[in-house]
Design an enzyme around this catalytic site. Sequence first.
Site, PDB file in Angstrom:
ATOM      1  N   GLU A   3       0.832  -1.215   0.000  1.00  0.00           N
ATOM      2  CA  GLU A   3       0.000   0.000   0.000  1.00  0.00           C
ATOM      3  C   GLU A   3       0.863   1.261   0.000  1.00  0.00           C
ATOM      4  O   GLU A   3       0.526   2.261  -0.645  1.00  0.00           O
ATOM      5  CB  GLU A   3      -0.944  -0.027   1.210  1.00  0.00           C
ATOM      6  CG  GLU A   3      -2.004  -1.111   1.062  1.00  0.00           C
ATOM      7  CD  GLU A   3      -2.837  -1.329   2.307  1.00  0.00           C
ATOM      8  OE1 GLU A   3      -2.251  -1.663   3.362  1.00  0.00           O
ATOM      9  OE2 GLU A   3      -4.064  -1.160   2.246  1.00  0.00           O
TER      10      GLU A   3
ATOM     11  N   GLU B 164      -3.619  -9.634   3.204  1.00  0.00           N
ATOM     12  CA  GLU B 164      -4.341  -9.423   4.464  1.00  0.00           C
ATOM     13  C   GLU B 164      -5.452 -10.439   4.683  1.00  0.00           C
ATOM     14  O   GLU B 164      -5.770 -10.810   5.808  1.00  0.00           O
ATOM     15  CB  GLU B 164      -4.938  -8.002   4.507  1.00  0.00           C
ATOM     16  CG  GLU B 164      -3.926  -6.890   4.752  1.00  0.00           C
ATOM     17  CD  GLU B 164      -3.252  -6.376   3.484  1.00  0.00           C
ATOM     18  OE1 GLU B 164      -3.305  -7.071   2.444  1.00  0.00           O
ATOM     19  OE2 GLU B 164      -2.667  -5.278   3.546  1.00  0.00           O
TER      20      GLU B 164
HETATM   21  N1  3HC Z   1       4.631  -8.084  11.335  1.00  0.00           N
HETATM   22  C1  3HC Z   1       5.380  -8.530  12.363  1.00  0.00           C
HETATM   23  N2  3HC Z   1       6.237  -9.558  12.260  1.00  0.00           N
HETATM   24  C2  3HC Z   1       6.342 -10.142  11.071  1.00  0.00           C
HETATM   25  C3  3HC Z   1       5.599  -9.735   9.952  1.00  0.00           C
HETATM   26  C4  3HC Z   1       4.715  -8.654  10.116  1.00  0.00           C
HETATM   27  N3  3HC Z   1       3.973  -8.193   9.099  1.00  0.00           N
HETATM   28  N4  3HC Z   1       5.925 -10.522   8.908  1.00  0.00           N
HETATM   29  C5  3HC Z   1       6.842 -11.388   9.349  1.00  0.00           C
HETATM   30  N5  3HC Z   1       7.100 -11.164  10.665  1.00  0.00           N
HETATM   31  C6  3HC Z   1       8.067 -11.866  11.502  1.00  0.00           C
HETATM   32  C7  3HC Z   1       7.742 -13.356  11.620  1.00  0.00           C
HETATM   33  O1  3HC Z   1       6.819 -13.601  12.661  1.00  0.00           O
HETATM   34  C8  3HC Z   1       9.110 -13.952  11.898  1.00  0.00           C
HETATM   35  O2  3HC Z   1       9.369 -13.756  13.258  1.00  0.00           O
HETATM   36  P1  3HC Z   1      10.226 -14.875  14.068  1.00  0.00           P
HETATM   37  O3  3HC Z   1      11.547 -14.956  13.348  1.00  0.00           O
HETATM   38  O4  3HC Z   1      10.274 -14.306  15.429  1.00  0.00           O
HETATM   39  O5  3HC Z   1       9.432 -16.150  13.959  1.00  0.00           O
HETATM   40  C9  3HC Z   1      10.052 -13.034  11.099  1.00  0.00           C
HETATM   41  O6  3HC Z   1       9.313 -11.826  10.850  1.00  0.00           O
HETATM   42  C10 3HC Z   1      10.474 -13.610   9.768  1.00  0.00           C
HETATM   43  O7  3HC Z   1       9.305 -14.027   9.081  1.00  0.00           O
HETATM   44  P2  3HC Z   1       9.261 -15.402   8.271  1.00  0.00           P
HETATM   45  O8  3HC Z   1       9.822 -16.495   9.103  1.00  0.00           O
HETATM   46  O9  3HC Z   1       7.881 -15.556   7.768  1.00  0.00           O
HETATM   47  O10 3HC Z   1      10.302 -15.079   7.103  1.00  0.00           O
HETATM   48  P3  3HC Z   1      10.250 -15.464   5.571  1.00  0.00           P
HETATM   49  O11 3HC Z   1      11.475 -14.901   4.975  1.00  0.00           O
HETATM   50  O12 3HC Z   1       9.937 -16.919   5.410  1.00  0.00           O
HETATM   51  O13 3HC Z   1       8.979 -14.683   4.972  1.00  0.00           O
HETATM   52  C11 3HC Z   1       7.554 -12.807   4.548  1.00  0.00           C
HETATM   53  C12 3HC Z   1       8.982 -13.294   4.916  1.00  0.00           C
HETATM   54  C13 3HC Z   1       7.195 -13.270   3.132  1.00  0.00           C
HETATM   55  C14 3HC Z   1       7.565 -11.326   4.635  1.00  0.00           C
HETATM   56  C15 3HC Z   1       6.544 -13.443   5.541  1.00  0.00           C
HETATM   57  O14 3HC Z   1       6.994 -13.204   6.848  1.00  0.00           O
HETATM   58  C16 3HC Z   1       5.151 -12.881   5.450  1.00  0.00           C
HETATM   59  O15 3HC Z   1       4.395 -13.298   4.603  1.00  0.00           O
HETATM   60  N6  3HC Z   1       4.804 -11.961   6.368  1.00  0.00           N
HETATM   61  C17 3HC Z   1       3.453 -11.463   6.481  1.00  0.00           C
HETATM   62  C18 3HC Z   1       3.095 -10.516   5.409  1.00  0.00           C
HETATM   63  C19 3HC Z   1       1.707  -9.979   5.639  1.00  0.00           C
HETATM   64  O16 3HC Z   1       0.785 -10.719   5.916  1.00  0.00           O
HETATM   65  N7  3HC Z   1       1.569  -8.669   5.507  1.00  0.00           N
HETATM   66  C20 3HC Z   1       0.305  -8.037   5.718  1.00  0.00           C
HETATM   67  C21 3HC Z   1       0.203  -7.611   7.147  1.00  0.00           C
HETATM   68  S1  3HC Z   1      -1.389  -6.929   7.516  1.00  0.00           S
HETATM   69  C22 3HC Z   1      -1.316  -5.375   6.889  1.00  0.00           C
HETATM   70  O17 3HC Z   1      -0.330  -4.990   6.302  1.00  0.00           O
HETATM   71  C23 3HC Z   1      -2.500  -4.527   7.142  1.00  0.00           C
HETATM   72  C24 3HC Z   1      -2.487  -3.277   6.325  1.00  0.00           C
HETATM   73  O18 3HC Z   1      -3.239  -3.450   5.171  1.00  0.00           O
HETATM   74  C25 3HC Z   1      -3.057  -2.148   7.101  1.00  0.00           C
END
Ligand code: 3HC
Length: 697
Positions: free
Chosen positions: A105, A125
């Site tokens: 975004e 999301e």
């Molecule tokens: N917030 C907080 N922590 C997060 C995070 C996030 N959005 N995304 C990942 N983390 C943390 C994980 O919990 C993990 O923590 P840990 O090492 O303590 O277990 C660490 O970051 C590394 O994450 P991964 O093990 O998943 O690492 P990868 O390299 O395998 O993947 C990634 C990276 C593709 C970025 C994956 O973490 C992911 O898909 N994250 C979530 C993305 C997501 O869903 N974003 C949308 C959030 S909601 C939002 O943005 C609302 C908005 O519209 C207002």
Amino acid sequence: MNEPVTLTISGSIAIINVNNPPVNALSHSVRRGLVECFAKASQDNRIEAIVLYCSGRTYIAGADITEFGKPMKQPSLPQVISIVDSIEKPIITAIHGTALGGGCEVALTCHYRIADKNARLGLPEVHLGLLPGAGGTQRLPRLVGIEKALDLIVSGRKVKLPEALAIKLIDRVFEGDIVKAGIDFANEIISKKLPIRRISTAAVEQPEAAMEYIEQYRRISTKKHRGLEAPMACISAIEATINLPFNEGMRVERKQFLQCMESTQSAAQQHMFFAQRQAANINDLDKATPVRAINKVAIIGAGTMGIGIALNFSNANIPVMLLELNEEILTNGLDSISQYYQTQVAKGRLSEQKAKQLCSLITGTLSYNELNDVDLVIEAVFESMNVKQQVFSQLDQVCKQGCILASNTSTLDIDEIAAATKRPQEVIGLHFFSPAHVMKLLEVVRGDKTANDVLATAMSLASEINKIGVVSGVCDGFIGNRMLKGYGREAGALLLEGAKPEQIDRVMVDFGMAMGPITMSDLAGLDVGYRVRQERRKRGEFVSNYDGAISDRLVEDGRLGQKSLKGYYRYQENSRTPLPDDHVHKLINQIATELGYEQRVISDEEIVKRLIYPLINEGAQILDEAIAQRASDINTVWVFGYGFPVHKGGPMFYADTIGLENILHDLKQLQIKYGDIWQPAPLLQKMALEGKKFCDL
Ligand code: 3HC
Ligand code: NAI
């Protein structure tokens, strides 16, 4: 502490950097930093363009999920984005890694987007039970059109570069240094006097056709995403782009976002996000434990599971040798593998050449001597201790030192299997779920003597083949199948008491399960359970009518499930659709009468409790015995191995939402009616009395 957002100046260009490891989530300090840096750049008269980029392994991966549910600290992300959107200087963002959720975004609010060739963008999301809450639902349709925006936002899928370029989500690909690429593009914009391109001021194209499309899409989605709130909220917010001005659309999005954020479904999905990552942490295993290289794998048994397991490795480019009892079965197995790859080509998922290459990674043998150079063997032969021990003793003789010997047993004692070898420290359970190349779960069963590096290797291998590994201790059925026993038992009891297979399956699908228990038995093959029961009888163990009365009779009548085109249901050739079978209805009726069960009308609500509460009760016992490390591991097993609805968060999270005291009350009632199979687990009783929750542990 270093500031997570910094501003540097290079000539007439402001460079804003985000550095908030591990994934540059939009935590409060990042939001505050962005506002400050953008304000400075905007107010500085020397600055003609702004470049935004991130350090570390990825672009901004989204809002900080750990802040969800806590009091909101200003500025909120929509506020940040609104400030960025009002800036009167061109903003270029350079993307590497993943630009997800709030990160995407932010990128959509910038005026130009460049990305390196491995970048991926998406609004995932919906997987957290949410919708994009910082303008994603309003900007994406204006940029890529309603159809594509619906596809991306409702599926939450990530877009790779070629597609991102094709739909104009990205303007250009860059190679080499990210800062230089950003500055070069900014200079080009300045020299060519390219305009500021604010997506928020654009209109959705062909609004009438878009409206029609959205209505049709909503109809299909209501069915496809039955019971899920977030996909429908995404659709409503996207719809607002058609009729409403941008700012009003943003209000619709905000309202829907906050509603979803308050929902139990979103809480469950957020729990599952962290649960599946937490599963990789093994309490008493040093994170630095070295892992062994797995360059070649052997699989013993080319049946249902052996074939599926083999595909996991070939798909990960790891050569596999399949060993079978005779030429005919082996050829059949290799043919199924070749058919699988042909189907992938026909469906356009693989090129002919790639399919050929992957298929050639799997070879067959009838001789154990050929297994002398493999790094890992996975046994997937019949579920019989005798047969498995024979196989392991042969493996012990031929496999090289350091080779990991794994069993895919679904119920048997790994320690007893390991005892057939002189190297029990190399033995481990690798329990795949059917269909093994599809289901994400891998239960990693740690035997009494399993070496730490064998366990660490198994967990690392799980992620290499794209599975979620969950550690289980040794017990009958491990985490998943041990819990499944009560679920299966009650499905059998309900059939004897008068529920039809199709009612039970419908109620469970309505509950959100990927499939009902009866369809699942037919898919797994009724003969698998039959053999388990025969083994139990041989060991002198009691097998109840609920477990075996109907299923045994079906197997003895040659009804093995889908593979024989008849089980509890009928199946047509090449179809997986279960068709109700009157013959089975009559047979069940007859068995019930023979055994003295009175058939009655059973409510859907009773079916839910009778099937789900045994999972919870057994889950509590498994936690108490430390077979599972934590409640969230049990949820991960059930969501990724058994199709438990992710929006209910797995059985233990679901129990928390019902309230442990309510569950305890119902268990006690069932115990009065049906006896001690419903005895509440001591941990559940204790926690209910203390007012605790499993997933707070
Ligand atoms: N917030 C907080 N922590 C997060 C995070 C996030 N959005 N995304 C990942 N983390 C943390 C994980 O919990 C993990 O923590 P840990 O090492 O303590 O277990 C660490 O970051 C590394 O994450 P991964 O093990 O998943 O690492 P990868 O390299 O395998 O993947 C990634 C990276 C593709 C970025 C994956 O973490 C992911 O898909 N994250 C979530 C993305 C997501 O869903 N974003 C949308 C959030 S909601 C939002 O943005 C609302 C908005 O519209 C207002
Ligand atoms: P299956 O009956 O489809 O296949 C077993 C294969 O092993 C047969 O092809 C048989 O010829 C071969 N075999 C038997 N003894 C052998 C030996 N000594 N050497 C070499 N090959 C031998 O059985 P399925 O369903 O694949 O199950 C295999 C194992 O996987 C069992 O332990 C089962 O409990 C477990 N499992 C099964 C699941 C399922 O859904 N079917 C799920 C998870 C685990």
